[in-house]
Design a protein around this motif. Structure first.
Motif, PDB file in Angstrom:
ATOM      1  N   VAL A 154      16.464 -38.275   8.149  1.00  0.00           N
ATOM      2  CA  VAL A 154      15.820 -37.949   6.585  1.00  0.00           C
ATOM      3  C   VAL A 154      14.835 -37.107   6.928  1.00  0.00           C
ATOM      4  O   VAL A 154      14.476 -35.965   5.972  1.00  0.00           O
ATOM      5  CB  VAL A 154      15.558 -39.232   5.861  1.00  0.00           C
TER       6      VAL A 154
ATOM      7  N   ILE B 222      10.563 -36.850  -1.333  1.00  0.00           N
ATOM      8  CA  ILE B 222       9.462 -37.823  -0.735  1.00  0.00           C
ATOM      9  C   ILE B 222       9.505 -39.164  -1.829  1.00  0.00           C
ATOM     10  O   ILE B 222       9.676 -40.416  -1.235  1.00  0.00           O
ATOM     11  CB  ILE B 222       8.267 -37.262  -0.253  1.00  0.00           C
TER      12      ILE B 222
ATOM     13  N   LEU C 291       4.890 -41.351  18.282  1.00  0.00           N
ATOM     14  CA  LEU C 291       5.150 -41.856  17.083  1.00  0.00           C
ATOM     15  C   LEU C 291       6.214 -42.651  17.074  1.00  0.00           C
ATOM     16  O   LEU C 291       6.182 -44.117  16.565  1.00  0.00           O
ATOM     17  CB  LEU C 291       5.458 -40.759  16.164  1.00  0.00           C
TER      18      LEU C 291
ATOM     19  N   VAL D 152       8.654 -41.205   6.705  1.00  0.00           N
ATOM     20  CA  VAL D 152       7.265 -40.766   6.544  1.00  0.00           C
ATOM     21  C   VAL D 152       6.260 -40.411   7.735  1.00  0.00           C
ATOM     22  O   VAL D 152       5.872 -39.195   7.940  1.00  0.00           O
ATOM     23  CB  VAL D 152       6.490 -41.861   5.702  1.00  0.00           C
ATOM     24  N   VAL D 153       6.764 -41.215   8.632  1.00  0.00           N
ATOM     25  CA  VAL D 153       6.111 -41.031   9.876  1.00  0.00           C
ATOM     26  C   VAL D 153       6.381 -39.838  10.406  1.00  0.00           C
ATOM     27  O   VAL D 153       5.751 -38.963  11.333  1.00  0.00           O
ATOM     28  CB  VAL D 153       6.051 -42.132  10.858  1.00  0.00           C
TER      29      VAL D 153
ATOM     30  N   ALA E 182       5.480 -36.777   8.661  1.00  0.00           N
ATOM     31  CA  ALA E 182       4.227 -36.255   9.003  1.00  0.00           C
ATOM     32  C   ALA E 182       4.005 -35.609  10.344  1.00  0.00           C
ATOM     33  O   ALA E 182       3.530 -34.599  10.626  1.00  0.00           O
ATOM     34  CB  ALA E 182       3.362 -37.415   8.798  1.00  0.00           C
ATOM     35  N   GLY E 183       4.897 -36.415  11.402  1.00  0.00           N
ATOM     36  CA  GLY E 183       4.987 -35.700  12.634  1.00  0.00           C
ATOM     37  C   GLY E 183       5.334 -34.495  12.789  1.00  0.00           C
ATOM     38  O   GLY E 183       4.833 -33.479  13.709  1.00  0.00           O
TER      39      GLY E 183
ATOM     40  N   VAL F  61      14.615 -33.240   5.049  1.00  0.00           N
ATOM     41  CA  VAL F  61      13.389 -33.066   4.002  1.00  0.00           C
ATOM     42  C   VAL F  61      12.524 -31.695   4.592  1.00  0.00           C
ATOM     43  O   VAL F  61      12.375 -31.080   3.711  1.00  0.00           O
ATOM     44  CB  VAL F  61      12.481 -34.260   3.820  1.00  0.00           C
ATOM     45  N   ASN F  62      12.324 -31.823   5.755  1.00  0.00           N
ATOM     46  CA  ASN F  62      11.662 -30.673   6.328  1.00  0.00           C
ATOM     47  C   ASN F  62      12.473 -29.288   6.156  1.00  0.00           C
ATOM     48  O   ASN F  62      11.870 -28.286   6.458  1.00  0.00           O
ATOM     49  CB  ASN F  62      11.490 -31.074   7.827  1.00  0.00           C
TER      50      ASN F  62
ATOM     51  N   LEU G   8      14.187 -34.802   9.070  1.00  0.00           N
ATOM     52  CA  LEU G   8      14.694 -33.398   9.487  1.00  0.00           C
ATOM     53  C   LEU G   8      15.083 -32.722   8.254  1.00  0.00           C
ATOM     54  O   LEU G   8      15.091 -31.429   8.080  1.00  0.00           O
ATOM     55  CB  LEU G   8      15.714 -33.686  10.572  1.00  0.00           C
TER      56      LEU G   8
ATOM     57  N   PRO H  17      12.662 -45.723   5.101  1.00  0.00           N
ATOM     58  CA  PRO H  17      11.421 -44.941   4.472  1.00  0.00           C
ATOM     59  C   PRO H  17      10.303 -44.644   5.456  1.00  0.00           C
ATOM     60  O   PRO H  17       9.758 -43.626   5.468  1.00  0.00           O
ATOM     61  CB  PRO H  17      11.371 -45.492   3.223  1.00  0.00           C
ATOM     62  N   PHE H  18       9.847 -45.844   5.852  1.00  0.00           N
ATOM     63  CA  PHE H  18       8.588 -45.879   6.839  1.00  0.00           C
ATOM     64  C   PHE H  18       8.665 -44.881   8.016  1.00  0.00           C
ATOM     65  O   PHE H  18       8.155 -44.033   8.179  1.00  0.00           O
ATOM     66  CB  PHE H  18       8.356 -47.303   7.425  1.00  0.00           C
TER      67      PHE H  18
END
Lengths: 298, 294, 342
Positions: free
Chosen positions: C139, C155, C262, C223-224, C227-228, C143-144, C141, C219-220
């Motif tokens: 997910v 998000i 991460l 999110v991590v 951000a990474g 969203v990015n 990848l 989802p956690f």
């Protein structure tokens, strides 16, 4: 106004020794610079004088009074921090006024004193701004103003110029020098920059690995370094050091033969400044030239 | 901002990624939308034996209530079964837990961030171990003493227990947050004439709000989402929303009670939606704070 | 900071943790080696014309006195730990000698309540953790890859399964997979069995719980990882391009190493959290098919007769499990933090 006395002041963290026993007397109105590479204990020394760090041993006397057990606020000092420590939510005016406010100095005096301090460091146009809206040099001057607004016994400055660019550093340096000249407050100034030390100090304390290497006026430590550390640390370029032997007043090493030196026979290290040597067809050092650099009239 | 060459993907891959994302978004959101929609139907439609599509068309809802939608589930839950009482209890619990947790946590976190001593580090390690304890395992330790001392069943008991369970996480988060506030700031204040506590009050409190808000959001979630503590330590009059929903499930025999639960579930989820709408950025930054730094 | 100042600042927080985390652990330990008092039985001789008979009656007064004198109950040592509902030492021993082969042994072992709960807890943890991390990564990848404008809403939606109350989130899914719900109906028509009920089948129940776990945990991870991905060193990426690395090589040698720390962090946190799995079993009403350690404690505590000692013993075993799982995190924190302060 006060003198400061350190009596075998030490700092240890567990087994690690941050500062070996240090004795020093700082005269009233003196500008003393603690100079050394990072991790040499100079900041620790200053923080112990400020009361921000507990001393592991020894005494600190300000104006003849032992202050070891006093809170920083009760030591009557002012400090300029490396990153200035300005209060981001207050305006410049409020920042400068803060020490007066928390010390309960009568409100009526505040405005005059803040304005006088602000004028001294030429900040009067920025009094309504928040620190975030100031340039690095302006922030630095707010920190200075906040220190002088309250006429403390001692000024402590922890690398106050290290976050400024080279040009601003020179002018602010001059300003600090001038400020000290006017106020004549005992000042301790920590830096790793020897030019700052040389230009500002009445006396310099050179430190390394938690130990005092030499205490002296800038000229003394430049011309007569006490050991090879000071010799190698002070001056740009640093002093040239050569290993060799001294025999009957003649220093000898590979390609080198210098007569006319005093001292006991045996292995020695010889040091000389770049400006004391010149290129000649024949001389005491016979070696090929590695490279030549133009450094101006050093 | 233009995409850098290094970020560009072949079109086929881009298409696959977008397709996948669409699928995920449906998986993530559809259950909520479906339940929201269904909460306005009668049980016979939302749980249709005949045809799942009845939930969309709602023939029984029309037949039983005369309209396409009905608020019967909400009426039943909120009025008939006094879900409002549970909502008020939840409000009391959550507000108290967040306030107390943050008060304790900012003081403790500030101290931990400013202490150079080894014991501060040990305390954080102990807190980490505590953070991993399953709440239900602790609860079996509370029950006997709480019965004995007559503490069981009251809201303050559940509040202080939740505060304690919340502390390890709060401490960690606030400690790492206070570490990012330069030490120069409070040290300046102390040299300028403040005691440690005055320095905290005058110069740290004004700048700590972003971290406190982020931490507060997670305290809120923990207290709001808790089931174990509130279900085991509160008596029936003091029940909060989540145990109340579980209680509805226990009494599903009566017709319509499931719809009470559905309505209650939707009601309990709504505040969380709003929370994400307003604080998405803080939640994301809070979640990543530990990870990206560690 | 001076010791004394530190003490006053930390006092409220430390007191709360001491009273409501540290002491309960001690209390659980003590309870787990005590069993409730049995009722005091007294023999009473009743004599009538036909002669004397002895009957036994409960001596209420003596029982009450005994309970008051020692409210913890009587000391039974490790008796509760070794009984059938916990480690079941003798049952396991009997199984070991009787069973035909390992398969049979493990099959029988899982019928013992504690081992059944342990098996589900470990299976859940072992499957949900990696699968949720993988899904979250995918997910992230995706969203990015979409324009910045759409990322906020994406998000937002992606956060929902994590932010929702576990009990409530699990209920929402449970109602959908109900035989009369939309997903349940879909599955029935997919396999062509109109009587198929997830509630009635142990494997399906396990599968559903794990699906819920992945849904709520990923989802956690997303999110991590997201951000990474924002902090991947662009310079390294570009110099890899100039050096002639293919797209895959860039991912393999630049992006993966950047995300690896991460991943370890997340895996450790999520293993800890998944090990505590509890609420979905309540929501799915799955106690008959799948019990986790937490649920096992809950059902002991919640029953008509509150089995405090039994719950305490399971709690102690669970805490031990957590500490074992936690040890890598502790070592890691130890190292990174130790460096920082030194």
């Amino acid at each position: 106004m006060a003198d400061i006395q350190l009596k075998s002041l030490t700092k240890r963290w567990g087994a690690f020794v941050g500062l070996k026993p240090m004795d020093l007397h700082i005269g009233d109105g003196e500008f003393l610079v603690l100079l050394g590479p990072s991790g040499c204990g100079k900041t620790t020394t200053m923080r112990m004088i400020a009361g921000l760090e507990d001393a592991s041993g020894g005494d600190i006397l300000i104006g003849g009074k032992r202050v070891n057990d006093l809170e920083p606020k009760d030591r009557d000092i002012a400090m300029v921090f490396q990153s200035y420590g300005l209060y981001p939510t207050m305006t410049v005016y409020e920042n400068i006024r803060f020490p007066l406010k928390v010390r309960g100095i009568p409100e009526a005096e505040h405005h005059d004193r803040v304005m006088r301090a602000a004028r001294t460091v030429e900040l009067t146009e920025f009094l309504d701004r928040k620190p975030a809206a100031l340039s690095g040099g302006q922030r630095q001057r707010v920190a200075l103003a906040r220190a002088i607004v309250r006429k403390p016994k001692v000024f402590l400055m922890d690398e106050p110029l290290s976050n400024l660019d080279a040009k601003l550093r020179v002018s602010t340096r001059a300003q600090i020098k001038n400020l000290h000249h006017e106020l004549r407050t005992t000042t301790i100034y920590v830096t790793h920059d020897q030019i700052e030390a040389m230009t500002l100090a009445d006396r310099v304390v050179v430190m390394s690995r938690g130990e005092v290497q030499q205490v002296g006026t800038p000229l003394e430590i430049y011309d007569r370094p006490a050991n090879t550390f000071v010799a190698g640390f002070i001056g740009s370029p640093a002093m040239n050091l050569m290993q060799g032997t001294l025999k009957g007043g003649v220093f000898e090493a590979e390609h080198v033969r210098i007569p006319g030196l005093a001292g006991p026979d045996g292995p020695v290290t010889l040091g000389f400044r770049a400006e004391d040597a010149s290129i000649a067809a024949t001389g005491e050092i016979a070696a090929p030239i590695y490279a030549m650099e133009l450094l101006g009239d050093a | 901002m233009s995409t850098r060459l290094a970020d560009r993907r072949p079109p086929a891959m881009q298409a696959i990624l977008i397709g996948f994302l669409a699928l995920w978004l449906v998986i993530a959101a559809f259950p909520f939308l479906w339940t929201l929609w269904g909460s306005f139907k009668v049980e016979g439609d939302f749980f249709s034996k005949a045809d799942w599509a009845n939930a969309l068309r709602g023939p029984l809802t029309r037949a039983e209530t005369g309209g396409a939608f009905t608020g019967a589930g909400y009426h039943g839950a909120w009025i008939q079964e006094s879900f409002w009482r549970a909502a008020i209890n939840t409000l009391i619990v959550v507000v108290s837990v967040v306030t107390i947790s943050l008060t304790f946590g900012t003081l403790g976190g500030y101290a931990l961030s400013r202490s150079p001593y080894r014991y501060a580090f040990w305390l954080l390690i102990v807190a980490l171990v505590f953070r991993a304890m399953p709440p239900i395992a602790l609860i079996s330790g509370y029950l006997l003493p709480f019965y004995q001392w007559n503490l069981w069943g009251h809201l303050p008991t559940a509040i202080i227990v939740l505060v304690a369970i919340n502390q390890p996480f709060t401490l960690w988060m606030l400690t790492s947050f206070f570490r990012n506030i330069p030490k120069d700031l409070d040290e300046s204040a102390m040299v300028d004439g403040c005691s440690r506590f005055q320095a905290f009050r005058h110069v740290i409190i004004p700048v700590m709000w972003p971290g406190v808000i982020t931490t507060g959001l997670f305290s809120f979630l923990l207290a709001y989402n808790d089931f174990a503590v509130t279900a085991m330590l509160l008596d029936k009059e003091n029940q909060t929303m989540i145990p109340k929903i579980a209680f509805f499930l226990g009494t599903t025999q009566t017709k319509g009670n499931v719809m009470f639960a559905v309505a209650a579930v939707v009601s309990a989820t709504a505040p969380l939606f709003l929370l994400v709408v307003f604080f998405q950025r803080q939640i994301v930054s809070g979640l990543t704070a530990g990870a990206v730094k560690g | 900071m001076k010791h004394r100042t530190f003490f006053w600042f930390i006092l409220p927080s430390a007191t709360a943790m001491l009273l409501f985390i540290a002491l309960p652990i001690v209390s659980v330990l003590i309870q787990s080696v005590h069993a409730p008092h049995q009722q005091v039985i007294r023999e009473v001789e009743n004599c009538n014309v036909f002669g004397c008979t002895t009957t036994t009656v409960v001596d209420q007064e003596a029982t009450r006195l005994l309970r008051e004198a020692a409210p913890m109950g009587r000391f039974v040592g490790t008796g509760i730990y070794t009984d059938r509902n916990h480690l079941a030492i003798s049952e396991v021993g009997a199984l070991w000698t009787k069973s035909e082969g390992m398969g049979d042994f493990f099959g029988q072992l899982l019928n013992l309540p504690f081992y059944g709960a342990l098996a589900f807890t470990l299976t859940y943890t072992a499957l949900v953790t990696p699968l949720a991390i993988l899904l979250g990564f995918a997910v992230a990848l995706a969203v990015n890859a979409i324009p910045r404008l759409f990322r906020g809403p994406a998000i937002f939606v992606s956060l929902l399964p994590m932010i929702v109350t576990p009990l409530v989130g699990a209920l929402i899914l449970f109602w959908m997979v109900d035989a009369r719900g939309i997903l349940g109906a879909a599955i029935q028509s997919l396999v062509g069995d109109p009587t198929l009920s997830i509630k009635a089948s142990t494997p399906l129940m396990w599968a559903m719980l794990i699906v819920y776990g992945i849904w709520s945990t990923s989802p956690f991870a997303f999110v991590v990882y997201y951000a990474g991905l924002q902090t991947v060193p662009q310079d390294t990426l570009e110099s890899a391009m100039i050096d002639g690395a293919t797209r895959w090589q860039r991912i393999r040698h630049v992006i993966f190493p950047h995300l690896l720390p991460l991943t370890t962090f997340m895996a450790l946190i999520k293993i800890m959290d998944n090990f505590r799995v509890f609420e979905p079993i309540v929501s799915f009403n799955a106690g008959a098919h799948a019990q986790s350690l937490s649920y096992f404690i809950y059902s002991d505590l919640g029953g008509e007769t509150r089995l405090l000692s039994s719950a305490a013993a399971t709690s102690v075993l669970t805490i031990l499990g957590v500490v074992i799982l936690l040890s890598p995190v502790l070592v890691r924190t130890w190292r990174s933090f130790g460096k920082e302060t030194a």
